[in-house]
Design a protein around this motif. Structure first.
Motif, PDB file in Angstrom:
ATOM      1  N   ALA A   7      24.640  35.976  32.910  1.00  0.00           N
ATOM      2  CA  ALA A   7      24.334  35.344  34.196  1.00  0.00           C
ATOM      3  C   ALA A   7      22.853  34.965  34.282  1.00  0.00           C
ATOM      4  N   LEU A   8      21.981  35.803  33.773  1.00  0.00           N
ATOM      5  CA  LEU A   8      20.547  35.487  33.779  1.00  0.00           C
ATOM      6  C   LEU A   8      20.232  34.303  32.861  1.00  0.00           C
ATOM      7  N   ILE A   9      20.871  34.256  31.708  1.00  0.00           N
ATOM      8  CA  ILE A   9      20.689  33.119  30.795  1.00  0.00           C
ATOM      9  C   ILE A   9      21.197  31.847  31.456  1.00  0.00           C
ATOM     10  N   ASP A  10      22.369  31.915  32.067  1.00  0.00           N
ATOM     11  CA  ASP A  10      22.936  30.744  32.744  1.00  0.00           C
ATOM     12  C   ASP A  10      22.043  30.285  33.891  1.00  0.00           C
ATOM     13  N   GLU A  11      21.482  31.230  34.608  1.00  0.00           N
ATOM     14  CA  GLU A  11      20.581  30.886  35.711  1.00  0.00           C
ATOM     15  C   GLU A  11      19.357  30.127  35.187  1.00  0.00           C
ATOM     16  N   ALA A  12      18.793  30.609  34.100  1.00  0.00           N
ATOM     17  CA  ALA A  12      17.633  29.930  33.505  1.00  0.00           C
ATOM     18  C   ALA A  12      18.007  28.535  33.020  1.00  0.00           C
ATOM     19  N   ASN A  13      19.129  28.418  32.324  1.00  0.00           N
ATOM     20  CA  ASN A  13      19.531  27.113  31.787  1.00  0.00           C
ATOM     21  C   ASN A  13      20.034  26.153  32.865  1.00  0.00           C
ATOM     22  N   SER A  14      20.405  26.672  33.999  1.00  0.00           N
ATOM     23  CA  SER A  14      20.837  25.812  35.105  1.00  0.00           C
ATOM     24  C   SER A  14      19.670  25.063  35.735  1.00  0.00           C
ATOM     25  N   GLN A  15      18.450  25.467  35.409  1.00  0.00           N
ATOM     26  CA  GLN A  15      17.258  24.792  35.925  1.00  0.00           C
ATOM     27  C   GLN A  15      16.901  23.542  35.125  1.00  0.00           C
ATOM     28  N   ASP A  16      17.622  23.279  34.048  1.00  0.00           N
ATOM     29  CA  ASP A  16      17.321  22.120  33.209  1.00  0.00           C
ATOM     30  C   ASP A  16      17.414  20.838  34.031  1.00  0.00           C
ATOM     31  N   PRO A  17      16.328  20.063  34.091  1.00  0.00           N
ATOM     32  CA  PRO A  17      16.366  18.820  34.861  1.00  0.00           C
ATOM     33  C   PRO A  17      17.167  17.711  34.171  1.00  0.00           C
ATOM     34  N   ASN A  18      17.424  17.870  32.885  1.00  0.00           N
ATOM     35  CA  ASN A  18      18.210  16.888  32.131  1.00  0.00           C
ATOM     36  C   ASN A  18      19.685  17.132  32.390  1.00  0.00           C
ATOM     37  N   GLN A  19      20.387  16.064  32.715  1.00  0.00           N
ATOM     38  CA  GLN A  19      21.799  16.174  33.058  1.00  0.00           C
ATOM     39  C   GLN A  19      22.667  15.535  31.979  1.00  0.00           C
ATOM     40  N   GLN A  20      23.860  16.083  31.846  1.00  0.00           N
ATOM     41  CA  GLN A  20      24.845  15.534  30.930  1.00  0.00           C
ATOM     42  C   GLN A  20      26.198  15.634  31.611  1.00  0.00           C
ATOM     43  N   GLN A  21      27.010  14.610  31.456  1.00  0.00           N
ATOM     44  CA  GLN A  21      28.309  14.603  32.103  1.00  0.00           C
ATOM     45  C   GLN A  21      29.370  15.152  31.156  1.00  0.00           C
ATOM     46  N   ALA A  58      21.920  32.242  24.384  1.00  0.00           N
ATOM     47  CA  ALA A  58      20.502  32.049  24.681  1.00  0.00           C
ATOM     48  C   ALA A  58      19.751  31.236  23.631  1.00  0.00           C
ATOM     49  N   GLN A  59      20.435  30.717  22.634  1.00  0.00           N
ATOM     50  CA  GLN A  59      19.701  30.078  21.534  1.00  0.00           C
ATOM     51  C   GLN A  59      18.852  28.890  21.960  1.00  0.00           C
ATOM     52  N   HIS A  60      19.184  28.229  23.037  1.00  0.00           N
ATOM     53  CA  HIS A  60      18.380  27.102  23.528  1.00  0.00           C
ATOM     54  C   HIS A  60      17.855  27.362  24.929  1.00  0.00           C
ATOM     55  N   ILE A  61      17.606  28.614  25.258  1.00  0.00           N
ATOM     56  CA  ILE A  61      17.195  28.948  26.622  1.00  0.00           C
ATOM     57  C   ILE A  61      15.915  28.185  26.999  1.00  0.00           C
ATOM     58  N   LYS A  62      15.997  27.493  28.117  1.00  0.00           N
ATOM     59  CA  LYS A  62      14.890  26.701  28.665  1.00  0.00           C
ATOM     60  C   LYS A  62      14.263  25.780  27.612  1.00  0.00           C
ATOM     61  N   ARG A  63      15.085  25.183  26.792  1.00  0.00           N
ATOM     62  CA  ARG A  63      14.640  24.332  25.692  1.00  0.00           C
ATOM     63  C   ARG A  63      13.792  23.154  26.181  1.00  0.00           C
ATOM     64  N   TRP A  64      14.068  22.651  27.346  1.00  0.00           N
ATOM     65  CA  TRP A  64      13.346  21.504  27.878  1.00  0.00           C
ATOM     66  C   TRP A  64      11.870  21.830  28.150  1.00  0.00           C
ATOM     67  N   CYS A  65      11.520  23.100  28.204  1.00  0.00           N
ATOM     68  CA  CYS A  65      10.129  23.501  28.474  1.00  0.00           C
ATOM     69  C   CYS A  65       9.224  23.378  27.253  1.00  0.00           C
ATOM     70  N   SER A  66       9.812  23.201  26.099  1.00  0.00           N
ATOM     71  CA  SER A  66       9.051  23.125  24.852  1.00  0.00           C
ATOM     72  C   SER A  66       9.481  21.883  24.079  1.00  0.00           C
ATOM     73  N   PRO A  67       8.856  20.735  24.364  1.00  0.00           N
ATOM     74  CA  PRO A  67       9.260  19.507  23.683  1.00  0.00           C
ATOM     75  C   PRO A  67       9.123  19.637  22.164  1.00  0.00           C
ATOM     76  N   ARG A  68      10.027  19.017  21.458  1.00  0.00           N
ATOM     77  CA  ARG A  68      10.004  19.078  19.995  1.00  0.00           C
ATOM     78  C   ARG A  68       8.685  18.511  19.441  1.00  0.00           C
ATOM     79  N   SER A  69       8.068  17.613  20.147  1.00  0.00           N
ATOM     80  CA  SER A  69       6.809  17.021  19.686  1.00  0.00           C
ATOM     81  C   SER A  69       5.673  18.041  19.675  1.00  0.00           C
ATOM     82  N   ASP A  70       5.845  19.140  20.398  1.00  0.00           N
ATOM     83  CA  ASP A  70       4.824  20.194  20.436  1.00  0.00           C
ATOM     84  C   ASP A  70       4.998  21.109  19.251  1.00  0.00           C
TER      85      ASP A  70
END
Length: 70
Positions: A7-21, A58-70
């Motif tokens: 549930a904590l992992i899901d809560e963190a990943n639910s904050q992702d601003p990127n959406q997918q249908q 959790a393998q991609h937890i909050k992935r959007w916070c760390s761009p691959r370019s970094d």
């Protein structure tokens, strides 16, 4: 305890601003990814232990916070 961690992992990943249908529903991208990976784990190794479930979820937890370019 496992359900609380998931549930904590899901809560963190639910904050992702990127959406997918998926199935006519908009999902936070990393939340959807983690759900799909859990589904795959359940198909390939239904008797996986709790640590494997946490690692997969959790393998991609909050992935959007760390761009691959970094």
């Amino acid at each position: 305890m496992l359900q609380h961690v998931i549930a904590l992992i899901d809560e963190a990943n639910s904050q992702d601003p990127n959406q997918q249908q998926h199935n006519n529903k908009d999902w936070p991208k990393e939340r959807l990814y983690s759900e799909r990976m859990t589904d795959m784990l359940n198909r390939f190794q239904p008797d996986a232990d709790e640590l494997m479930h946490i690692a997969v979820r959790a393998q991609h937890i909050k992935r959007w916070c760390s761009p691959r370019s970094d």
